[in-house]
Scaffold this active site. Structure first.
Site, PDB file in Angstrom:
ATOM      1  N   THR A  17     -33.001  -7.251  57.280  1.00 19.48           N
ATOM      2  CA  THR A  17     -33.898  -6.317  57.996  1.00 19.48           C
ATOM      3  C   THR A  17     -33.632  -6.453  59.490  1.00 19.48           C
ATOM      4  O   THR A  17     -33.317  -7.543  59.961  1.00 19.48           O
ATOM      5  CB  THR A  17     -35.363  -6.700  57.677  1.00 19.48           C
ATOM      6  OG1 THR A  17     -35.632  -6.337  56.336  1.00 19.48           O
ATOM      7  CG2 THR A  17     -36.354  -6.001  58.594  1.00 19.48           C
TER       8      THR A  17
ATOM      9  N   ARG B 229     -42.304   1.159  46.418  1.00 18.71           N
ATOM     10  CA  ARG B 229     -42.878  -0.046  47.043  1.00 18.71           C
ATOM     11  C   ARG B 229     -42.755   0.049  48.574  1.00 18.71           C
ATOM     12  O   ARG B 229     -41.742   0.458  49.106  1.00 18.71           O
ATOM     13  CB  ARG B 229     -42.161  -1.279  46.506  1.00 18.71           C
ATOM     14  CG  ARG B 229     -42.565  -2.596  47.171  1.00 18.71           C
ATOM     15  CD  ARG B 229     -41.652  -2.972  48.322  1.00 18.71           C
ATOM     16  NE  ARG B 229     -41.942  -4.303  48.830  1.00 18.71           N
ATOM     17  CZ  ARG B 229     -41.386  -4.800  49.935  1.00 18.71           C
ATOM     18  NH1 ARG B 229     -40.535  -4.089  50.635  1.00 18.71           N
ATOM     19  NH2 ARG B 229     -41.693  -6.010  50.340  1.00 18.71           N
TER      20      ARG B 229
ATOM     21  N   GLY C 161     -43.136  -2.224  52.130  1.00 16.00           N
ATOM     22  CA  GLY C 161     -43.258  -3.573  52.672  1.00 16.00           C
ATOM     23  C   GLY C 161     -44.019  -3.594  53.983  1.00 16.00           C
ATOM     24  O   GLY C 161     -44.735  -2.652  54.337  1.00 16.00           O
ATOM     25  N   ASP C 162     -43.846  -4.677  54.727  1.00 15.32           N
ATOM     26  CA  ASP C 162     -44.570  -4.847  56.001  1.00 15.32           C
ATOM     27  C   ASP C 162     -43.944  -4.068  57.142  1.00 15.32           C
ATOM     28  O   ASP C 162     -44.634  -3.713  58.100  1.00 15.32           O
ATOM     29  CB  ASP C 162     -44.596  -6.339  56.377  1.00 15.32           C
ATOM     30  CG  ASP C 162     -43.178  -6.908  56.534  1.00 15.32           C
ATOM     31  OD1 ASP C 162     -42.308  -6.585  55.696  1.00 15.32           O
ATOM     32  OD2 ASP C 162     -42.946  -7.646  57.505  1.00 15.32           O
TER      33      ASP C 162
ATOM     34  N   GLY D 294     -42.357  -9.263  52.595  1.00 13.11           N
ATOM     35  CA  GLY D 294     -43.236  -8.238  53.145  1.00 13.11           C
ATOM     36  C   GLY D 294     -44.663  -8.267  52.631  1.00 13.11           C
ATOM     37  O   GLY D 294     -45.614  -8.061  53.393  1.00 13.11           O
TER      38      GLY D 294
HETATM   39  N1  ASP Z   1     -39.867  -7.537  55.301  1.00 11.01           N
HETATM   40  C1  ASP Z   1     -38.973  -6.708  54.555  1.00 11.01           C
HETATM   41  C2  ASP Z   1     -39.764  -6.083  53.411  1.00 11.01           C
HETATM   42  O1  ASP Z   1     -40.524  -6.794  52.792  1.00 11.01           O
HETATM   43  C3  ASP Z   1     -37.791  -7.410  53.982  1.00 11.01           C
HETATM   44  C4  ASP Z   1     -37.084  -8.376  54.924  1.00 11.01           C
HETATM   45  O2  ASP Z   1     -37.460  -8.516  56.071  1.00 11.01           O
HETATM   46  O3  ASP Z   1     -36.100  -9.000  54.493  1.00 11.01           O
HETATM   47  O4  ASP Z   1     -39.555  -4.939  53.125  1.00 11.01           O
END
Ligand code: ASP
Length: 326
Positions: free
Chosen positions: A192, A220, A222-223, A246
């Site tokens: 990311t 889905r 994520g954060d 996330g």
């Molecule tokens: N935080 C990201 C997510 O959960 C994944 C990552 O940072 O590797 O989508």
């Protein structure tokens, strides 16, 4: 293992020298199991070069007096275009083998923000978020509506396959063969990208972009695109871009919690970042954050074995790091 990483957190948080920076910039390219010896010949050097080149793109903007928002967008766009990272080209794939991309951007001066999720055809998800932030009135668009907004505003569109690399396809195959849980194997989760900046006018900004977790369920979220979880910027407090598990970063309200600790708890950025990474660890999560405080001091904190990261401050030399002990 996690306890060992937790103990490492204090040692891994690095802070730039005290004093307001004229401008400053930090980026990450994801956290996870990143260890010496895992790379094919030339690959580590290529990753370092990509991190350094993206940093230079943002640095050029800040040096000529450009805005923090322009700088973080440029850095994240450069990393999205590079297949080494889990954003844009090279994104982690869903369990259905597709790329569903998330991104967010926030301007600390105005607290305008925007995010997109489930993007499948817009070439640069962070540019899409930036366009949405500029036009309003919404701050969050999903799926076909997000791509439709991009198309209507003239942003480049591509086939979904444009984002899919053989390496990410292999990771998904391995995960599905092994029956692992989506992305919770740290070996499958890194890349990311994100950036935080403070410009000459003292304004902060943050941006983050991701493909999410390998093998995630279609739909889905994520954060990364959730303002206050994976991305936040607030003048007078801080700018944060996160990477990691996330679901846990959302539950910890990670990015917002860091800024609140600084603003209302009067903690240093280092103390705030370390406390939130410890909180993430206590909830069973792993990852890292890049933080700028209001004066432009840079902090990296993580509880994973490595995080692709780089930073530069006015008058200083660019620094690019991969391993936790660098
Ligand atoms: N935080 C990201 C997510 O959960 C994944 C990552 O940072 O590797 O989508």
């Amino acid at each position: 293992m996690r306890r060992v990483f937790g103990v490492l957190v204090a040692a891994l948080a690095m802070v730039s020298p005290v004093g307001a920076a004229e401008w400053s910039l930090a980026l990450h390219g994801g956290a996870g199991v990143i260890e010496r010896g895992q790379y094919a010949p030339g690959e580590e050097a290529a990753i370092r070069r990509a991190l350094g080149d993206a940093l230079a793109d943002g640095q050029a903007i800040l040096e000529r007096g450009g805005s923090a928002v322009d700088a973080v967008e440029a850095v994240v766009m450069a990393l999205e275009a590079d297949p080494h990272f889990n954003a844009g080209v090279g994104a982690a794939l869903t369990s259905a083998g597709t790329a569903e991309l998330d991104a967010a951007i926030m301007d600390g001066a105005t607290r305008r923000a925007a995010a997109v999720t489930g993007v499948t055809t817009t070439r640069s998800p962070v540019a899409l978020a930036r366009k949405l932030m500029a036009t309003g009135p919404h701050v969050f668009l999903a799926g076909v509506a997000a791509d439709g907004f991009g198309r209507a505003h003239g942003l480049a569109q591509v086939e979904n396959g444009h984002f899919i690399t053989p390496a990410r396809r292999r990771m998904l195959d391995e995960m599905q063969k092994g029956g692992a849980t989506a992305g919770f194997d740290l070996h499958l989760r890194f890349g990311t990208v994100g950036a935080v900046a403070r410009d000459r006018a003292g304004n902060l900004a943050a941006a983050t972009s991701t493909g999410g977790l390998t093998g995630k369920a279609p739909g889905r979220i994520g954060d990364t695109p959730i303002i206050g979880a994976g991305t936040v910027a607030e003048n007078g407090a801080c700018a944060v871009s996160a990477t990691g598990s996330g679901e846990i970063f959302i539950r910890a309200r990670a990015a917002g919690q860091i800024c609140d600790r600084i603003r209302f708890g009067r903690q240093s950025a280092k103390a705030a970042a370390e406390a939130v990474i410890a909180d993430i660890g206590a909830l069973g999560g792993d990852g890292g954050v890049i933080v700028l405080d209001a004066r432009g001091r840079v902090v990296f904190a993580m509880n994973a074995p490595g995080m692709y990261r780089a930073s530069v401050t006015a008058g200083g030399r660019p620094s690019v790091k991969i391993f936790a002990d660098e």
